[in-house]
Design an enzyme around this catalytic site. Structure first.
Site, PDB file in Angstrom:
ATOM      1  N   LYS A 198       0.852  -1.191   0.000  1.00  0.00           N
ATOM      2  CA  LYS A 198       0.000   0.000   0.000  1.00  0.00           C
ATOM      3  C   LYS A 198       0.884   1.235   0.000  1.00  0.00           C
ATOM      4  O   LYS A 198       1.042   1.937   1.001  1.00  0.00           O
ATOM      5  CB  LYS A 198      -0.938  -0.002   1.204  1.00  0.00           C
ATOM      6  CG  LYS A 198      -2.218   0.777   0.933  1.00  0.00           C
ATOM      7  CD  LYS A 198      -3.034   0.151  -0.179  1.00  0.00           C
ATOM      8  CE  LYS A 198      -4.263   0.960  -0.483  1.00  0.00           C
ATOM      9  NZ  LYS A 198      -5.022   0.426  -1.611  1.00  0.00           N
ATOM     10  N   SER A 217      -8.626  -1.131  -5.260  1.00  0.00           N
ATOM     11  CA  SER A 217      -8.950  -0.840  -3.874  1.00  0.00           C
ATOM     12  C   SER A 217     -10.473  -0.692  -3.701  1.00  0.00           C
ATOM     13  O   SER A 217     -11.198  -1.643  -3.907  1.00  0.00           O
ATOM     14  CB  SER A 217      -8.184   0.392  -3.395  1.00  0.00           C
ATOM     15  OG  SER A 217      -7.945   0.315  -2.006  1.00  0.00           O
TER      16      SER A 217
END
Length: 583
Positions: free
Chosen positions: A191, A382
């Site tokens: 991330k 996401s």
């Protein structure tokens, strides 16, 4: 008066403001109505060549406008499906003899460009010709144009063909120097949206994922270009490594371009292909004749729900996804008995976790009544993938970006800066947690732990949603999650998508799941604009952002937009690690 202040603040033009303020608006709009009435009707003539110039922005969804000025002055956006439908209609249009691809740049994403190119491959199978001409070719425009039977460039032009790269910025040293930093709480080693705030160099994990998806996309480009130009990957990589298309002579010598000629010479070639006087019609005008739609008289409908842009909290429009307009559209689709199936078209890097979950819930209810097929555009990552995983089936282009199953939160902190310049912040509160977080004080352990708990809870919910939707175990999802980004080509191998294909393929699959053969499509959400929004859309008026773009330039304007977008990052985020801008 507040409206007019906004109009003026948005640089809506001195002349228009004067017309409005002096009461001449009726005269002004009378002129516009008259101009619209006098506008020549576009017709397709015999022996026509369809000009495909994609320098105008291509978006998945460009809602139909009720604003008459859009029709008069034209829009600077094209809907992807309209372009694809126009090419499909041109295949069977006797008046269209071929297609001429023109323009130096393609204002579309990689997956969108690949979808258009695939449609052009189908067009060629009818026996009609495709040619291409440009003063110079950007890499993406060359990728598209390489599908042509013949590719031409001006004698002093060139074709860009150099491979793909991606650049990231790191701010750690800047933060240490000036005392301004971002507090980061995340889950997912990939991330890397926040990695730039934590270090001054790229992590091995981030380098691994960027290398992986760049190579995956580049392989698609090599395969498509190689098929059209009769070259293997090794030959094309050598051309890219040594920049062997950097001049028209070199591009012709290496068989990447068929000829270096001037535009008038190219036009003579078009005449010879048609064997008569040639007429040209632009893709915009061809679409305006109704060729941007595939007609059907069926009462059965497949709804296409577009989820386009960042996921934010609120109403939503064609530029960002908000729960209110999306939920309203989903419920309308669910209650409409003529709608037999749904295609959810997603082009989103993600965003606010709460909004994504609210939309997910409505899609889950819809799925219990009607089949849902997801079509991933350029990106469904996401929060975008969070919405996608509820579907019965997921399609993506090989070059689509997806995955990024991870969660993060970022909070600005100025405590070191204010300490250096002699500013002290004092708080008074009734309870231990009343103050919460202050950007002028170091983050407390209590606040970090509570926020970290929220991030972990959101990540576990994300894993659960994907596991249920994709019929996988929680641990299996976790092994391919951690915020890692995948291309569609990679995603099919790990079970995140079901098929590689276009939105057309997704529509066919939705019809099969619904058990229907004849059908038409209908687009959602349908946005309503008030008069202020209509004024903002006037294409002949330079709004504030247009002026900023002109002053900053294209690349710097992208940075400006990113800064603006980040001011809207509220709450826990499920978002693509970064803007993927391929060079």
């Amino acid at each position: 008066m507040n409206f007019f202040r906004k109009v003026l603040a948005s640089c809506l033009g001195t002349s228009i403001a004067l017309i409005l303020l002096t009461g001449l608006s009726f005269l002004f709009f009378g002129f516009l109505v008259s101009a619209l009435g006098d506008k020549d009707k576009v017709t397709v003539k015999s022996n026509s060549v369809l000009e495909l110039d994609l320098s105008n922005t291509i978006k998945d969804y460009v809602p139909k406008s009720d604003n008459p000025l859009d029709e008069l002055f034209g829009k600077d956006q094209l809907q992807l499906s309209s372009v694809l439908n126009a090419i499909e209609n041109a295949k069977y249009d006797d008046k269209i003899k071929g297609i001429s691809i023109e323009g130096e740049f393609v204002s579309a994403g990689m997956a969108q460009t690949q979808a258009i190119r695939n449609k052009l491959v189908e067009f060629k199978e009818t026996g009609k010709f495709i040619t291409s001409y440009a003063n110079l070719y950007s890499q993406k425009s060359y990728y598209l144009s390489s599908v042509a039977d013949s590719v031409f460039v001006t004698p002093y032009g060139m074709a860009e063909f150099k491979g793909l790269s991606s650049e990231r910025l790191f701010y750690k040293d800047f933060e240490d120097k000036y005392g301004v930093k971002m507090e980061v709480i995340r889950h997912g080693k990939y991330k890397s949206a926040v990695e730039g705030y934590l270090d001054n160099k790229m992590s091995d994990a981030n380098r691994e994922q960027i290398t992986s998806f760049l190579n995956s996309i580049w392989e698609e480009i090599l395969e498509d270009v190689g098929s059209s130009r009769n070259k293997n990957n090794d030959e094309l990589n050598l051309i890219a490594d040594d920049l062997l298309t950097r001049s028209s002579e070199m591009a012709v010598e290496n068989n990447m371009i068929d000829g270096a000629i001037f535009k008038d010479q190219y036009e003579e070639k078009l005449k010879s292909l048609v064997n008569d006087d040639v007429h040209t019609i632009s893709i915009n005008n061809y679409i305006s004749t109704g060729k941007g739609r595939l007609k059907s008289t069926s009462s059965n409908t497949i709804a296409i729900i577009y989820a386009q842009g960042d996921i934010l909290y609120g109403e939503g429009d064609e530029s960002y996804i908000g729960q209110e307009s999306m939920i309203r559209a989903i419920r309308k689709v669910r209650d409409n008995n003529k709608i037999k199936a749904v295609v959810l078209r997603i082009d989103s890097p993600g965003g606010i976790a709460l909004t994504a979950d609210l939309i997910w819930r409505e899609l889950q209810i819809l799925k219990s009544e009607k089949p849902i097929v997801v079509s991933i555009g350029d990106v469904a990552a996401s929060g975008g993938y969070y919405m996608a995983c509820v579907a019965d089936k997921i399609y993506a282009q090989p070059t689509s970006i997806t995955g990024s199953i991870g969660v993060f939160g970022t909070i600005p902190n100025f405590s070191e800066l204010v300490d250096r310049i002699g500013i002290n912040a004092e708080q008074v509160a009734t309870n231990k947690q009343s103050v919460g977080y202050s950007p002028y004080e170091p983050m407390t352990d209590d606040f970090y732990n509570v926020t970290k708990e929220g991030v972990e809870r959101t990540y576990e919910t994300f894993l659960k949603r994907v596991a249920e939707g994709r019929n996988m175990t929680r641990d299996a999802v976790d092994s391919i999650a951690q915020g890692r980004v995948w291309t569609g080509k990679e995603a099919i191998e790990i079970g995140l998508i079901d098929e590689l294909g276009s939105m057309e393929d997704a529509i066919v699959a939705a019809a099969e799941l619904a058990g229907i053969v004849d059908y038409k499509t209908s687009n959602y959400p349908r946005y309503k604009k008030d008069i202020e929004d209509s004024f903002k859309s006037f294409s002949f008026i330079k709004a504030k952002n247009d002026l900023i773009k002109k002053e900053l330039g294209e690349e710097n304007y992208k940075i400006y937009q990113e800064i603006q977008n980040r001011t809207q990052f509220k709450g826990i985020q499920m978002r693509l690690p970064y803007i993927i801008d391929l060079n």
